[in-house]
Write an enzyme that holds these catalytic residues in place. Sequence first.
Site, short mmCIF file in Angstrom:
data_model
loop_
_atom_site.label_atom_id
_atom_site.label_comp_id
_atom_site.label_asym_id
_atom_site.label_seq_id
_atom_site.Cartn_x
_atom_site.Cartn_y
_atom_site.Cartn_z
N MET A 81 0.96 -0.83 0.33
CA MET A 81 0.00 -0.05 -0.29
C MET A 81 0.97 1.65 -0.10
O MET A 81 2.34 1.16 0.68
CB MET A 81 -0.72 0.32 0.91
CG MET A 81 -2.04 -1.18 1.52
SD MET A 81 -3.10 -1.07 2.78
CE MET A 81 -4.15 0.28 2.36
N HIS A 82 0.07 2.21 -0.05
CA HIS A 82 0.11 3.98 0.18
C HIS A 82 2.45 4.11 -0.75
O HIS A 82 1.69 5.47 -0.99
CB HIS A 82 1.17 4.12 1.17
CG HIS A 82 0.62 3.41 2.25
ND1 HIS A 82 -1.35 3.66 2.60
CD2 HIS A 82 0.24 2.59 3.21
CE1 HIS A 82 -1.95 3.26 3.52
NE2 HIS A 82 -0.61 1.89 4.30
N ASP A 240 -2.63 -4.50 0.34
CA ASP A 240 -2.20 -6.53 0.76
C ASP A 240 -3.20 -6.61 1.82
O ASP A 240 -3.55 -8.16 1.99
CB ASP A 240 -1.06 -6.14 0.75
CG ASP A 240 0.09 -5.11 1.35
OD1 ASP A 240 -1.07 -4.42 2.77
OD2 ASP A 240 1.06 -4.88 1.98
#
Length: 499
Positions: A81-82, A240
């Site tokens: 992520m991110h 995820d």
Amino acid sequence: MKYVIGIDLGTSAVKVLLVNQNGDVVQEASKSYPLIQEKSGYSEQNPEEWVDKTTEALSEIVHGFDGNVEDIEGISFSGQMHGLVLLNENKEVLRPAILWNDTRTSKQCQDIYEMVGKEKLLQITKNPALEGFTLPKILWVKENEPDVFAQASVFLLPKDYLRYRLTGELHSEYSDAAGTLLLNVAEKSWSEEICRLVDIPFELCPPLVESIDCVGGITSDFAAITGLSETTKVFAGGADNACGAVGSGILSEGKTLCSVGTSGVILSYESNKDLDFEGKVHYFNHSEENAFYTMGVTLAAGYSLSWFKDVFAPGESFEDFVDGMDTVPIGSNGLMFTPYLVGERTPHADSTIRASFIGADASHTRKDFVRAVIEGITFSLNESIEIFRENGKQIDTIISIGGGAKNKEWLQIQSDLFNAEIVKLKSEQGPGMGAAILAAYGSGWHQSLQECADQFLIPAETYTPIEENVIAYKKLFKIYKTIYNQTREINEELKEFRK
């Protein structure tokens, strides 16, 4: 027999699973790639590495497959992520991706609070401004690399860029977009208001789709390189943690996931879009349509145990290292550990706090310290469970995966300390299996994600709380919670002496 492929784009490697209609993993391949860490706090990757290594892994899977490639009906994704991938108007990568574990953006997080306001940010995005999220990274590039930012046409998250390279189609999906600080989580739309307040073009945000949506097929070029059929459908996939939840059957109220990897996660299913956790835990869109999940994070969960082993028992097997832990009583003979080796996330978003052993005396042996570390990790995870329960969430069944599910004594500690039934799965593949389930559902194999998960996921062992242990752990947990406030100022003063 029909098949699907789940691709899990992790921080250190991509893992690819070929799964049949029974939920069996019939082939798997993993390919690693490096981090780029040019300065302290920086963590980047070359997105081309993701494409190259995924191509290698898929080619290996197809090469070893003895069936008809047209029977591989679908592909879906899980991803770290991110991370920030910036593309220009020609859809070319402008700079290396800035990853979730990059901590250069403390100033930008404060800027977001000043420009948006903490209350408004939580109201819209359901999450606080933390260095790991995507918006602070965008603002860092705008401030520090203005020439790069001026060329930016769209931003993508890591697995969304990988999927674009397979399909030629640009999208993001809700579970990953929820970790950007740009999504209105409840309304499932990019927030024009936040874009305006932080002064970035709304057009940077890509089109949004559901995790289960088919976003196209693989390109003829990619099919030729890997050997896959152009008829293979590609589904959007999920973050995820969302895919880890799907891959563990966290698809109904009361179901919760405990995942112990390098970090530790407590993740709970949520159907209500209007709960307010005041930013104490993360609140994201699920990969199941119109569902959500709440999540607390212990930054150094499994890392605390591996650190202790590497320092005090290098070269020893994990099994030998934890041997004898079951002979140590609850409370580790009066020894307690706080797993703050790299700071903490939940419930204390504190990058300065550090770990402590409390109560050590000359009678303690190594096995007391080992149990104390394991109990400390579990105490930290329980702080997230406590927040959920205080906000009215029912938590009665917890699926345990990762390192915490590899030891019977640790599983019983979880059951006693969490005061919940702990279930260990027969086969644990986490986010990769979640991606495969999304592809299987998208390919029409089952009527729901839950039905698909029931087919694919088989419980192996169940642990139930022992009442006397529950009582003891409640007393110990009360003590554990006092340590943070009593050591916070000390760690602030020690900060100048750290390397």
